[in-house]
Design an enzyme around this catalytic site. Structure first.
Site, PDB file in Angstrom:
ATOM      1  N   SER A 136       0.851  -1.182   0.000  1.00  0.00           N
ATOM      2  CA  SER A 136       0.000   0.000   0.000  1.00  0.00           C
ATOM      3  C   SER A 136       0.887   1.233   0.000  1.00  0.00           C
ATOM      4  CB  SER A 136      -0.894   0.014   1.253  1.00  0.00           C
ATOM      5  OG  SER A 136      -1.537   1.268   1.419  1.00  0.00           O
ATOM      6  N   TYR A 149      -2.142  -1.200  10.235  1.00  0.00           N
ATOM      7  CA  TYR A 149      -2.261  -1.446   8.799  1.00  0.00           C
ATOM      8  C   TYR A 149      -1.001  -0.966   8.090  1.00  0.00           C
ATOM      9  CZ  TYR A 149      -3.857  -1.220   3.979  1.00  0.00           C
ATOM     10  OH  TYR A 149      -3.951  -1.392   2.608  1.00  0.00           O
TER      11      TYR A 149
END
Length: 253
Positions: A136, A149
């Site tokens: 990401s 995350y």
């Protein structure tokens, strides 16, 4: 990468980016299977002619059973995409966040490791193939409301780098896909700057089709994240993104 004649397994491809990429690989001429937990989504994909398998990346037994089923049906498997991931808001002032952190690490990082471990012997034995890991932009430019995350995706990046180095000479490559915010699962409502899914998938497939395939698949929209430290924008961007802590309940500071 020649996209027209591959046999691809997308783990976690029952929705969003994974589901769209499954369709794009099919359209390019590849044989595609998707593994995941949603029986409804898997049934829908099966109606499209895509192979489907039930798999929970947090469960080692589930991964092992799925591997045997996949290789029995697709012994020519040469591409494994690990898409499974969860995103949780966490208030690090509240110890209760730890449960969300555990789930995140177990899914995003350990899930990726379980899947790659499961299929590494097969790809090495074939002498050719590709792992596509998914990280990401947040791995490179943290989003403070989602600390674990960000940490888990940064870990997958580091793991991908090590996996690539260890598989050198085996014929098995490792490609890291680094999405920015993409308009899936309501992201377009939360983030008006989220990249439209169709445009993102088109750019990803174009990058994957390059020869040689880049080690990192970086669409234009993720460059600000990936190169923030190099470009000297990191501190300002993190400060700007820290304002999003107001999203957390009771946090207005």
């Amino acid at each position: 990468m020649d996209l027209s004649n591959r046999t691809v397994l997308i783990v976690g491809g029952t929705s969003g980016i994974g589901r769209e990429l499954a369709r794009r690989f099919v359209a390019a001429g590849s044989t595609v299977a998707v593994a995941g937990r949603s029986t409804t989504a898997l049934a829908e994909l099966a109606q499209e002619g895509i192979g489907t398998f039930t798999l929970d990346v947090t469960d080692g037994t589930s991964v092992a059973l799925a591997r045997e089923a996949v290789l029995a049906q697709y012994p020519q498997l040469d591409t494994v995409v690990t898409m499974s991931g969860v995103m949780h808001l966490e208030d690090l002032r509240d110890p209760a966040h730890f449960q969300a952190a555990q789930v995140t690490v177990n899914t995003n990082l350990l899930g990726t490791i379980r899947v790659t471990d499961a299929f590494t012997p097969h790809l090495i034995q074939q002498g050719a193939g590709t792992f596509v890991t998914v990280t990401s932009g947040i791995a490179y430019l943290p989003f403070p409301p989602m600390p674990t995350y960000a940490a888990s995706k940064a870990a997958v990046h580091a793991y991908s780098e090590a996996l690539r180095a260890q598989l050198k000479g085996t014929g098995v490559g490792v490609v890291e896909l680094v999405p920015p915010a993409v308009a899936t699962a309501g992201q377009e409502k939360v983030n008006p700057n989220a990249l439209p899914l169709d445009a993102f998938a088109t750019e990803v497939m174009q990058l994957l089709a390059q020869n040689p395939t880049p080690d990192e698949i970086l669409v234009e929209g993720v460059h600000m994240h990936r190169w923030a430290e190099r470009d000297g924008t990191y501190q300002d961007l993190v400060a700007q993104r820290t304002k999003a802590l107001a999203m957390l309940p009771g946090r207005q500071d």
